[in-house]
Design a protein around this motif. Structure first.
Motif, PDB file in Angstrom:
ATOM      1  N   LYS A 200       0.831  -1.213   0.000  1.00  0.00           N
ATOM      2  CA  LYS A 200       0.000   0.000   0.000  1.00  0.00           C
ATOM      3  C   LYS A 200       0.865   1.262   0.000  1.00  0.00           C
ATOM      4  O   LYS A 200       0.413   2.310  -0.443  1.00  0.00           O
ATOM      5  CB  LYS A 200      -0.937   0.018   1.213  1.00  0.00           C
ATOM      6  N   GLU A 201       2.098   1.150   0.486  1.00  0.00           N
ATOM      7  CA  GLU A 201       3.041   2.285   0.491  1.00  0.00           C
ATOM      8  C   GLU A 201       3.821   2.372  -0.823  1.00  0.00           C
ATOM      9  O   GLU A 201       4.717   3.198  -0.953  1.00  0.00           O
ATOM     10  CB  GLU A 201       4.017   2.158   1.670  1.00  0.00           C
ATOM     11  N   GLY A 202       3.522   1.477  -1.770  1.00  0.00           N
ATOM     12  CA  GLY A 202       4.156   1.517  -3.074  1.00  0.00           C
ATOM     13  C   GLY A 202       5.453   0.731  -3.174  1.00  0.00           C
ATOM     14  O   GLY A 202       6.193   0.867  -4.160  1.00  0.00           O
ATOM     15  N   MET A 203       5.741  -0.104  -2.187  1.00  0.00           N
ATOM     16  CA  MET A 203       6.977  -0.896  -2.213  1.00  0.00           C
ATOM     17  C   MET A 203       6.741  -2.241  -2.885  1.00  0.00           C
ATOM     18  O   MET A 203       5.637  -2.771  -2.887  1.00  0.00           O
ATOM     19  CB  MET A 203       7.495  -1.116  -0.791  1.00  0.00           C
ATOM     20  N   THR A 204       7.820  -2.783  -3.435  1.00  0.00           N
ATOM     21  CA  THR A 204       7.819  -4.150  -3.934  1.00  0.00           C
ATOM     22  C   THR A 204       8.252  -5.038  -2.776  1.00  0.00           C
ATOM     23  O   THR A 204       9.257  -4.756  -2.117  1.00  0.00           O
ATOM     24  CB  THR A 204       8.807  -4.305  -5.108  1.00  0.00           C
ATOM     25  N   VAL A 205       7.498  -6.094  -2.526  1.00  0.00           N
ATOM     26  CA  VAL A 205       7.804  -6.986  -1.412  1.00  0.00           C
ATOM     27  C   VAL A 205       7.968  -8.400  -1.950  1.00  0.00           C
ATOM     28  O   VAL A 205       7.103  -8.919  -2.660  1.00  0.00           O
ATOM     29  CB  VAL A 205       6.701  -6.949  -0.337  1.00  0.00           C
ATOM     30  N   LEU A 206       9.105  -8.990  -1.624  1.00  0.00           N
ATOM     31  CA  LEU A 206       9.407 -10.365  -2.022  1.00  0.00           C
ATOM     32  C   LEU A 206       9.554 -11.218  -0.768  1.00  0.00           C
ATOM     33  O   LEU A 206       9.932 -10.719   0.288  1.00  0.00           O
ATOM     34  CB  LEU A 206      10.718 -10.400  -2.819  1.00  0.00           C
ATOM     35  N   PHE A 207       9.282 -12.511  -0.908  1.00  0.00           N
ATOM     36  CA  PHE A 207       9.472 -13.454   0.190  1.00  0.00           C
ATOM     37  C   PHE A 207      10.672 -14.346  -0.109  1.00  0.00           C
ATOM     38  O   PHE A 207      10.825 -14.817  -1.243  1.00  0.00           O
ATOM     39  CB  PHE A 207       8.235 -14.343   0.381  1.00  0.00           C
TER      40      PHE A 207
ATOM     41  N   ILE B 153       6.153  -3.278  12.321  1.00  0.00           N
ATOM     42  CA  ILE B 153       7.276  -3.575  11.422  1.00  0.00           C
ATOM     43  C   ILE B 153       7.149  -2.762  10.137  1.00  0.00           C
ATOM     44  O   ILE B 153       8.106  -2.132   9.683  1.00  0.00           O
ATOM     45  CB  ILE B 153       7.350  -5.088  11.134  1.00  0.00           C
ATOM     46  N   ALA B 154       5.968  -2.752   9.555  1.00  0.00           N
ATOM     47  CA  ALA B 154       5.751  -2.006   8.314  1.00  0.00           C
ATOM     48  C   ALA B 154       5.953  -0.512   8.522  1.00  0.00           C
ATOM     49  O   ALA B 154       6.563   0.163   7.678  1.00  0.00           O
ATOM     50  CB  ALA B 154       4.352  -2.285   7.773  1.00  0.00           C
ATOM     51  N   SER B 155       5.479   0.000   9.628  1.00  0.00           N
ATOM     52  CA  SER B 155       5.646   1.422   9.936  1.00  0.00           C
ATOM     53  C   SER B 155       7.123   1.773  10.075  1.00  0.00           C
ATOM     54  O   SER B 155       7.578   2.808   9.569  1.00  0.00           O
ATOM     55  CB  SER B 155       4.885   1.752  11.220  1.00  0.00           C
ATOM     56  N   ALA B 156       7.881   0.919  10.745  1.00  0.00           N
ATOM     57  CA  ALA B 156       9.315   1.162  10.919  1.00  0.00           C
ATOM     58  C   ALA B 156      10.041   1.141   9.577  1.00  0.00           C
ATOM     59  O   ALA B 156      10.884   2.008   9.303  1.00  0.00           O
ATOM     60  CB  ALA B 156       9.912   0.133  11.871  1.00  0.00           C
ATOM     61  N   ILE B 157       9.718   0.176   8.736  1.00  0.00           N
ATOM     62  CA  ILE B 157      10.357   0.094   7.407  1.00  0.00           C
ATOM     63  C   ILE B 157      10.020   1.339   6.596  1.00  0.00           C
ATOM     64  O   ILE B 157      10.891   1.947   5.967  1.00  0.00           O
ATOM     65  CB  ILE B 157       9.923  -1.176   6.660  1.00  0.00           C
ATOM     66  N   THR B 158       8.765   1.743   6.615  1.00  0.00           N
ATOM     67  CA  THR B 158       8.331   2.928   5.871  1.00  0.00           C
ATOM     68  C   THR B 158       9.048   4.180   6.364  1.00  0.00           C
ATOM     69  O   THR B 158       9.531   4.988   5.562  1.00  0.00           O
ATOM     70  CB  THR B 158       6.798   3.087   5.979  1.00  0.00           C
TER      71      THR B 158
END
Length: 185
Positions: free
Chosen positions: A43-50, A172-177
């Motif tokens: 939702k923040e526009g990042m690409t996320v891979l596992f 976690i998502a907030s910290a990364i953002t």
């Protein structure tokens, strides 16, 4: 485009990675939180891979190789902690970086640890250093998060709850953002 590699630590079949009563398997917590973090970051526009696979265990070398090949901006490994194999009083949240970690790793770890403590209201075990393969072998800022103890009855119950998983993921998502917006500092 910012790329974040999320790692649901261990795998679905890793031996011993469960609560003493066998109700909680660590991978199920790790994977659920990773999925929720991905949702927030996309939702923040990042690409996320596992780096993990929901069907089979992925060796550590394959996880770090993938992160390095994809040139991820950060590697974030999500875990639930354990102290021994029986119920005990060990508790709290901690975040790890490699002993000679780059400043960006320390900044991301500090932001993440603080966000988790505020969101989850658990004991702050701090940012620590360890020679874990996923921290040592990655070429980008990397952290490993321990979101609570599977060997603590109270925390095991939290780790099983959807609300706690949401709290962890949001933090976690907030910290990364925040880390990305600050220019990875």
């Amino acid at each position: 485009m910012t790329t974040i590699m999320l790692d649901a630590g261990h795998g679905p079949n890793t031996a011993g990675k469960r609560s003493p009563d066998g109700v909680l398997r660590e991978f199920h917590f790790n994977n659920a939180v990773a999925q929720l973090v991905k949702h927030h970051l996309v939702k923040e526009g990042m690409t996320v891979l596992f780096s993990h696979n929901e069907q089979r265990d992925v060796p550590l070398a394959a996880r770090t190789k993938l992160a390095n090949q994809r040139n991820a901006d950060a590697f974030v490994s999500i875990h639930a902690n354990a102290y021994g194999n029986s119920w005990n009083s060990a508790n709290g949240i901690e975040t790890y970086v490699y002993p000679s970690a780059m400043k960006q790793s320390i900044a991301l770890a500090t932001l993440t640890q603080n966000a988790l403590i505020i969101a989850c209201k658990r004991r702050n075990r701090g940012v620590k250093k360890a020679n874990f393969a996923v921290l040592r072998e990655t070429r980008m800022p990397a952290i490993l998060i321990e979101c609570g103890f599977m060997t603590n009855r109270e925390e095991a119950a939290l780790l099983l709850s959807n609300s706690y998983r949401q709290q962890c993921a949001q933090a976690i998502a907030s910290a990364i953002t925040t880390w990305i917006r600050r220019g990875k500092r």
